[in-house]
Write an enzyme that holds these catalytic residues in place. Structure first.
Site: not given
Ligand code: PGA
Ligand code: ZN
Length: 415
Positions: A44, A154, A163, A206, A239, A280, A307, A332, A360, A383
């Site tokens: 995503s 996911h 999430e 995940e 999230d 999130e 994010d 990230k 992650h 996370k």
């Molecule tokens: P992604 O998801 O690594 O697939 O972007 C993680 C997130 O959205 O936090």
């Molecule tokens: Zn996210």
């Protein structure tokens, strides 16, 4: 500069990530030391992220990274040889200049990040230090935000929100925190088996379960699991990754088009009912107004994390500060493409009283760099997925290792 710290070589090969997609492995060597880093990859992915270079074509469904490997071996390697490996900023700015684009699309953010992180590891090794020891924060073991039910992009569960996380912020130490996560995860499996059937105890990208539920049910099941495991005061977080269910101007939940106001009521209800400590990406990546409204309504009670909204990018973080759009940064490294820029993003957020959660990606590897990053920043939150699948447990196992020397667990002090 002493010769011992001079970069002698930079090299790369392709390896696989946790979805069987090629990714970058990069190695930086000095005379007596070397460091290797593997690059993660999102599903995503935010549209404002730095760009991964992919080969296109037929091989690996167009996702090969041979061009990015070549860019390391043929362009970055000769340019970086001779630099002192301890000079992270110089290494990263040289790569950025060589790339020359705003989003690192020419050499590839995956190529540039691989080299950046490998250099960081090589620097630590050449100084006989652990990677986290090179960072400047107050060393702290972070609260693990553990994604135990997977939805969105996911999993095929049909749950719109991406999430649903356990966040054991009340635990006394990291070992206790991880134990409570694992025991709750075992109970959750039993509950899902009873409610949905054994065929739904398989896991998503995940490591969380991916049962067919609506977006309100996961937290109810997680509370029941925490109660059954003996942790009635477990913390919870979500999230939403709302960019992925924003379609043609509306948020699509339960097959219905929803407005920002409806979504705010929905989140308020979840916070009331489950005492969520963190939400999130409640709105899509350019819905600044929605973010600001929710932060105004709930920001005193709970963390509102950006994010896809912030993509670890200083310009977007500055905008969020101006608009009071959120009160936490999801960090990230591969969203921005160098360690130097990621550290600058964390510093900007912290200076402006935002909390920081290291994260992650859904496509991960056995590289546990983010554990060192979270400890070294002292940000108190990480996370890293469910306590399941090797690429997720690698992060928790590294934190267990570090916690033998770093005794402070972030816990409640974060909020
Ligand atoms: P992604 O998801 O690594 O697939 O972007 C993680 C997130 O959205 O936090
Ligand atoms: Zn996210």
């Amino acid at each position: 500069m002493t010769e011992a710290f001079t970069i002698k070589n930079v090299s790369s090969r392709w390896v696989l990530d946790s979805r069987g997609t090629p990714t970058i492995s990069a190695t930086v060597s000095t005379k007596n030391a070397s460091g290797t880093a593997l690059v993660p990859s999102g599903a995503s992915t935010g549209v404002h992220e730095a760009v991964e270079l992919r080969d296109g074509g037929k091989a690996f469904a167009s996702k090969g990274v041979k061009k990015a490997v070549n860019n390391i071996n043929r362009i970055l390697s000769p340019a970086l040889k001779g630099i002192d490996v301890r000079r992270q900023k110089e290494i990263d700015s040289k790569s950025i200049k060589l790339d020359g684009t705003k989003n690192k699309q020419r050499l590839g953010a995956n190529a540039i990040l691989g080299v950046s992180l490998a250099a960081f590891r090589a620097s630590a090794a050449s100084q006989n230090k652990q990677p986290f020891q090179l960072l400047k924060g107050k060393f702290t073991i972070p609260i693990p935000f553990s994604n135990v039910i997977n939805g969105g992009k996911h999993a095929g569960s049909g749950i719109e929100l991406q999430e649903f996380m356990l966040a054991p912020y009340r635990a006394r130490n990291f070992e206790g925190a991880l134990e409570s996560v694992c025991e709750t995860y075992y109970e959750l499996k039993k509950i899902i088996e009873t409610k949905c059937g054994k065929q739904y105890t398989g896991v998503g990208d995940e490591g969380g379960f991916a049962p067919p539920l609506n977006s309100k049910e996961p937290l109810e099941l997680m509370q029941a699991a925490a109660d059954a495991a003996g942790y009635p005061k477990m913390g919870f977080a979500i999230d939403a990754a709302a960019s992925s269910f924003y379609k043609k101007g509306a948020y699509v939940i339960g097959g219905e088009k929803r407005t920002v106001d409806w979504m705010i009521d929905f989140y308020e209800e979840l916070v009331e009912k489950h005492k969520l400590i963190s939400i999130e990406d409640p709105f899509h990546e350019d819905d600044w107004l929605g973010f600001t409204e929710l932060t105004t309504a709930l920001g005193q009670k709970t963390q509102i994390v950006g994010d896809d909204l912030l993509v670890t990018n200083i310009e977007r973080i500055n905008k969020a500060i101006r608009l009071k759009a959120c009160n936490a940064l999801l960090l990230k490294v591969n969203q921005i493409g160098t360690l130097t820029e990621a550290l600058a993003a964390a510093e900007l957020a912290t200076k402006n009283k935002m909390t920081v959660m290291v994260s992650h990606r859904s496509g991960e590897t056995e590289d546990a760099f983010i554990s060192d990053l979270a400890v070294g920043l002292g940000c108190g939150q990480i996370k890293a997925g469910a306590p399941c699948r090797g690429e997720r447990t690698a992060k928790y196992n590294r934190l267990l290792e570090i916690s033998e020397s770093v005794k402070t667990y972030a816990g409640r002090s974060v909020f």
